[in-house]
Structure formats: structure tokens, C-alpha cells
Design an enzyme around this catalytic site. Structure first.
Site, PDB file in Angstrom:
ATOM      1  N   ARG A  50       7.697  16.947  -8.481  1.00  0.00           N
ATOM      2  CA  ARG A  50       7.100  17.046  -7.156  1.00  0.00           C
ATOM      3  C   ARG A  50       5.587  17.162  -7.287  1.00  0.00           C
ATOM      4  O   ARG A  50       5.014  18.249  -7.145  1.00  0.00           O
ATOM      5  CB  ARG A  50       7.681  18.253  -6.415  1.00  0.00           C
ATOM      6  CG  ARG A  50       9.189  18.167  -6.233  1.00  0.00           C
ATOM      7  CD  ARG A  50       9.753  19.477  -5.714  1.00  0.00           C
ATOM      8  NE  ARG A  50      11.204  19.395  -5.539  1.00  0.00           N
ATOM      9  CZ  ARG A  50      11.974  20.419  -5.176  1.00  0.00           C
ATOM     10  NH1 ARG A  50      11.420  21.606  -4.977  1.00  0.00           N
ATOM     11  NH2 ARG A  50      13.271  20.273  -5.031  1.00  0.00           N
ATOM     12  N   ASP A  52       1.608  17.141  -6.706  1.00  0.00           N
ATOM     13  CA  ASP A  52       0.817  17.633  -5.591  1.00  0.00           C
ATOM     14  C   ASP A  52       0.011  16.524  -4.932  1.00  0.00           C
ATOM     15  O   ASP A  52      -0.129  15.421  -5.480  1.00  0.00           O
ATOM     16  CB  ASP A  52      -0.149  18.721  -6.069  1.00  0.00           C
ATOM     17  CG  ASP A  52       0.557  19.994  -6.485  1.00  0.00           C
ATOM     18  OD1 ASP A  52       1.674  20.226  -5.999  1.00  0.00           O
ATOM     19  OD2 ASP A  52      -0.010  20.753  -7.293  1.00  0.00           O
ATOM     20  N   ARG A 199      -3.343  21.435 -14.698  1.00  0.00           N
ATOM     21  CA  ARG A 199      -4.658  21.510 -14.071  1.00  0.00           C
ATOM     22  C   ARG A 199      -5.394  22.785 -14.467  1.00  0.00           C
ATOM     23  O   ARG A 199      -6.626  22.781 -14.623  1.00  0.00           O
ATOM     24  CB  ARG A 199      -4.526  21.403 -12.554  1.00  0.00           C
ATOM     25  CG  ARG A 199      -4.105  20.009 -12.077  1.00  0.00           C
ATOM     26  CD  ARG A 199      -3.750  19.999 -10.605  1.00  0.00           C
ATOM     27  NE  ARG A 199      -4.849  20.473  -9.778  1.00  0.00           N
ATOM     28  CZ  ARG A 199      -4.709  20.764  -8.485  1.00  0.00           C
ATOM     29  NH1 ARG A 199      -3.536  20.645  -7.888  1.00  0.00           N
ATOM     30  NH2 ARG A 199      -5.756  21.172  -7.794  1.00  0.00           N
TER      31      ARG A 199
END
Length: 263
Positions: A50, A52, A199
Site C-alpha cells: 500500500r 503512500d 523514507r
């Protein structure tokens, strides 16, 4: 009824992530609509990752069930005529009805790209994070070596994780940072990643590349198991999901993967 697996590539710039939501257009929504139109059935895909808003993919995986008799490998061609230019199927095939893209052991590979030069390049704005100023990729690469193996990555889990009780232990098979002219690539391969983990790793590596954190401190950050010990979360648009593989369904996977790790 049969189950078909799709390998999906997309530029995430114009989408509110992968998963269907009420507040914006998503990649899954577009895919569901195209499949429903193609098959004449109400199709709802199950995605493996999923991603972002703003994150890209070259090899996300999704499956759907259908009673249509079209061969599995033909869906990629039929769908691509119905999908927008920023979402395209890279392959399709029929799989076992028991196969589930999220509940099967995976090996995922992500890449974070940093454009490190004096001025931004507008032609590379959508899939690289622009950063001005000296950045030492060798220091960054030295730091990622301690990530390889099984570790608790609690320090690199977003504070907004919706399932705080989920295990934060993951296994990293390879991690590397290289510079190619003004482009710095951080590539990491593992059996799974926490929410925003790549990230946050990338943001921490930026601090190391700028000399604000010593490469040896990466081990200490891991051991602290505290989000405040790591660096900032890097912007979404520099991240691309390169590949998702399923070793259980591909017996020779790790042999082939070892051959590819020379990157």
C-alpha cells in the site's frame, strides 16, 4: 473462478497512494475500474504493498478473481489499452486461488533517489528528491552495511503507525548506496518494511551524507529502538518500489537474487 496476478508500474505523482480511499483518486481505484469495465464484473483487487501518496512503483503486485475465460497472460495487454499513461501493467498470469500477495512471504526491493546538484532539474522532479550541497555517498554506503541481517527497526518506524503492536523485526538481504554523477541511489532489499521505514532510512542517510551524523552511529540508532534517534522522513516522491518477489512460489529465487546483488 480463477485468480490472476498483475505486476503494476505507476508514477504516483497524481495519486493519493495505492489503496482506495474516499478523499482522492488512487492507483487501486483506477485499476479496479479498468478491470470491472474489461470483465463486466465488479472487481476489487488485492494489493501487495500500500504505497503512500507520491510514491512510485515499477513492480507492485495485485491479484483479482474473475470468472472470465480470458487467459491470465492476456490481461496485461487488454488492461493497458484502458489505463492512463501513468499506470501500466508489466505482466499478468494466472496463479493458485490460495495465493495472497500480502499473506505470503515476500522479498521487496525499494530504491530512493537523490538528485544532488547545484540547481534542480525539472525533468527529474517527479522521481528524485533534490538536495543542494555536498553529500558523501561513500559515508552513506558505509552506514547501510549494519542494516544487513535481522534487526529490530523500531527506530525507523513512523510515529503514526496504525498497528503499534506489530513486530518491528525485519531481515535485510542487501543495502547499498552509490553515486552516479549527480544522482545518489539508495537501494534496499528485505523480507518486509515498516510504515515509512525506507523514507526514514533515506532521511537518516542524508544527515550522514551531509556530515551531521557519523556513519558508525547507524548501529546505535538501530539499538536505541526510538524514532527520535533517527533522521527525518525523506519526501515520498524520491521512493520507488522496484520489485516484489515470492520465494515460496519461485524455488530458484534466491539463487537468481544473489546474482543480481552485485549492483
Amino acid at each position: 473462478m480463477k485468480r490472476v496476478m498483475l505486476t503494476v508500474a505507476y508514477d504516483g505523482t497524481n495519486y493519493c497512494g495505492w489503496q482506495v480511499q474516499p478523499n482522492g483518486i488512487t492507483v487501486q481505484q483506477i485499476l479496479n475500474e479498468a478491470l470491472s469495465e474489461l470483465t463486466g464484473e465488479e472487481i476489487y483487487t488485492i494489493g501487495a504493498s500500500r504505497t503512500d501518496a507520491g510514491v512510485h512503483a515499477r513492480g507492485n503486485v495485485a491479484v483479482f478473481d474473475t470468472s472470465v475465460r480470458m487467459p491470465g497472460d492476456k490481461y496485461s495487454y487488454a488492461l493497458n489499452t484502458r489505463l492512463p499513461e501513468d499506470i501500466k501493467i508489466q505482466g499478468s498470469r494466472e496463479v493458485s486461488p490460495e495465493f495472497h500477495p500480502r499473506f505470503t512471504d515476500t522479498v521487496k526491493t525499494y530504491e530512493y533517489k537523490i538528485l544532488n546538484r547545484r540547481f534542480p532539474d525539472p525533468t527529474r522532479r517527479s522521481d528524485t528528491c533534490f538536495l543542494y550541497g555536498p553529500m558523501d555517498a561513500e559515508r552513506m554506503n558505509e552506514a547501510v552495511l549494519c542494516l544487513i541481517g535481522e534487526h529490530d527497526f523500531r527506530s525507523f518506524r513512523a510515529s503514526g503507525e496504525t498497528n503499534p503492536d506489530r513486530s518491528t523485526v525485519r531481515t535485510i538481504y542487501s543495502a547499498k548506496v552509490v553515486r552516479e554523477d549527480d544522482l545518489i541511489r539508495f537501494r534496499i532489499c528485505g523480507n518486509g518494511f515498516l510504515y515509512n521505514m525506507v523514507r526514514i532510512l533515506a532521511g537518516t542517510l542524508v544527515e550522514i551524507g551531509r556530515g551531521k551524523i557519523d556513519p558508525g552511529e547507524m548501529t546505535q540508532i538501530l539499538e536505541r529502538r526510538d524514532r527520535s534517534a533517527a533522521g527525518p522522513t525523506a519526501p515520498a516522491h524520491g521512493l520507488t518500489l522496484l520489485e516484489i518477489r515470492y520465494p515460496e512460489w519461485e524455488p530458484d529465487f534466491f539463487i537468481r537474487k544473489q546474482e543480481q546483488m552485485s549492483w
